[in-house]
Design an enzyme around this catalytic site. Structure first.
Site, PDB file in Angstrom:
ATOM      1  N   ASP A   6       0.872  -1.174   0.000  1.00  0.00           N
ATOM      2  CA  ASP A   6       0.000   0.000   0.000  1.00  0.00           C
ATOM      3  C   ASP A   6       0.910   1.225   0.000  1.00  0.00           C
ATOM      4  OD1 ASP A   6      -1.653   2.115   0.439  1.00  0.00           O
ATOM      5  OD2 ASP A   6      -2.800   1.173   2.052  1.00  0.00           O
ATOM      6  N   TYR A  47      -6.718  16.153  -6.578  1.00  0.00           N
ATOM      7  CA  TYR A  47      -6.261  15.305  -7.691  1.00  0.00           C
ATOM      8  C   TYR A  47      -5.548  16.166  -8.735  1.00  0.00           C
ATOM      9  CZ  TYR A  47      -6.315  12.023 -11.585  1.00  0.00           C
ATOM     10  OH  TYR A  47      -5.935  11.212 -12.625  1.00  0.00           O
ATOM     11  N   ASN A  70       2.948   4.815 -11.662  1.00  0.00           N
ATOM     12  CA  ASN A  70       1.610   4.907 -12.264  1.00  0.00           C
ATOM     13  C   ASN A  70       0.487   4.955 -11.223  1.00  0.00           C
ATOM     14  OD1 ASN A  70      -0.676   4.198 -14.279  1.00  0.00           O
ATOM     15  ND2 ASN A  70      -0.650   2.440 -12.887  1.00  0.00           N
ATOM     16  N   LYS A 100      -1.509  16.213  -9.758  1.00  0.00           N
ATOM     17  CA  LYS A 100      -1.014  15.928 -11.112  1.00  0.00           C
ATOM     18  C   LYS A 100      -0.208  17.104 -11.657  1.00  0.00           C
ATOM     19  CE  LYS A 100      -2.559  11.791 -11.328  1.00  0.00           C
ATOM     20  NZ  LYS A 100      -1.642  10.649 -11.404  1.00  0.00           N
TER      21      LYS A 100
END
Ligand SMILES: NC(=O)c1ccc[n+]([C@@H]2O[C@H](COP(=O)([O-])OP(=O)(O)OC[C@H]3O[C@@H](n4cnc5c(N)ncnc54)[C@H](OP(=O)(O)O)[C@@H]3O)[C@@H](O)[C@H]2O)c1
Length: 260
Positions: free
Chosen positions: A59, A151, A86, A155
């Site tokens: 994890d 999020y 990824n 990114k």
């Protein structure tokens, strides 16, 4: 013998990248939380292709997990020449409604794990004849995302990090690439608490296989930024020329319509 290490390889884009790399004859180290899914993928790959596939369940949102992955690889004497960061997670909702634990989960996996995996593996990558780091960003790297604020910011952070690191490593054997997909047909949307993409929006969704193919080819060709698909390239281009306030408000309206 060298290996390509892929995080988040049990499903979605990571699984498709594992299959793509296997077809190119790369040995693999596959990392995700779900060992049964990783074992299934190993069976699927090694049925037809003669490569070595190693599995590690971790994890990566947990403190110290990246160090454990690195130490395990060192103990097994697995030499990594391609690192693919990824694994990623998304949480949908307005910032004031999301629990702190969910906010931290996004940052821990999408940012901290990328930095830590790169930190631990880079010294070994620098010892290889040729090595690659592929970081999976998003078209969200270029557009602030209301209702997915963390999020989008995560990114944007890793895209900026990938470009800076690429520049630092310019005169070395290690090339750094960032894959920036747009909507891709995987479980991440529903897991984030969003509606499945339907109607006209579904036309813009790519398959994980074609995104993975673009990513791996781009990485091997040492591209800095890999944006798969025409509509995603157009989105990124528009993000450069559209005023940020207008862009962000429209992205927010689109995101809001995708809430369950
Ligand atoms: N799908 C899209 O529309 C889209 C668009 C742009 C960018 N991306 C990016 O592409 C990457 C892959 O996403 P995807 O769409 O393929 O998502 P996905 O289908 O949900 O797969 C996510 C992968 O990450 C692993 N993972 C999740 N949490 C983890 C954790 N805490 N520790 C270790 N592994 C973990 C999952 O495996 P386990 O559950 O077994 O751990 C799975 O293998 C992400 O970075 C995402 O942000 C996706």
């Amino acid at each position: 013998m060298t290996y390509t290490l892929i995080t988040g390889a049990s499903k979605g884009i990571g699984k498709s990248m594992a299959i793509e790399c296997a077809k190119l004859g790369m040995n693999l180290i596959l990392v995700a939380r779900s060992m049964p899914l990783l074992e299934g993928l190993k069976q699927e790959i090694t049925k037809d292709i003669n490569i070595d596939v190693q599995l590690y369940a971790a994890d990566l949102a947990k403190e110290g997990a990246s160090a454990e992955v690195y130490e395990w690889c060192s103990r097994q004497k697995l030499s990594v020449d391609k690192l693919i960061n990824n694994a990623g997670v998304n949480r949908f909702g307005s910032f004031d409604n999301l629990p702190l634990s969910e906010k931290k989960q996004v940052i821990q996996l999408n940012v901290n794990a990328v930095i830590e995996m790169t930190h631990y593996f880079l010294p070994d990558l620098l010892k290889q004849r040729e090595a690659h780091i592929l970081i999976v960003g998003s078209t969200s790297s270029f557009i602030p995302n209301p209702y997915m604020a963390l999020y989008g910011s995560s990114k944007a952070f890793i895209y900026s990090f990938s470009r800076a690191l690429r520049s630092e490593l310019k005169r070395t054997n290690v090339s750094v690439s960032c894959l920036c997909p747009g909507p891709t047909k995987t479980d991440i949307t529903s897991a984030a608490g969003m509606k499945e993409v339907d109607g006209w929006k579904a036309n813009f969704e790519m398959s994980s296989e074609s995104v993975a193919r673009s990513g791996i080819l781009g990485m091997l060709n040492k591209k800095a930024k890999i944006v798969p698909g025409f509509s995603n390239k157009l989105t990124v281009l528009l993000s450069y020329i559209t005023p940020t306030g207008f862009l962000t408000d429209n992205a927010g309206a689109l995101m809001k319509s995708m809430g369950k």
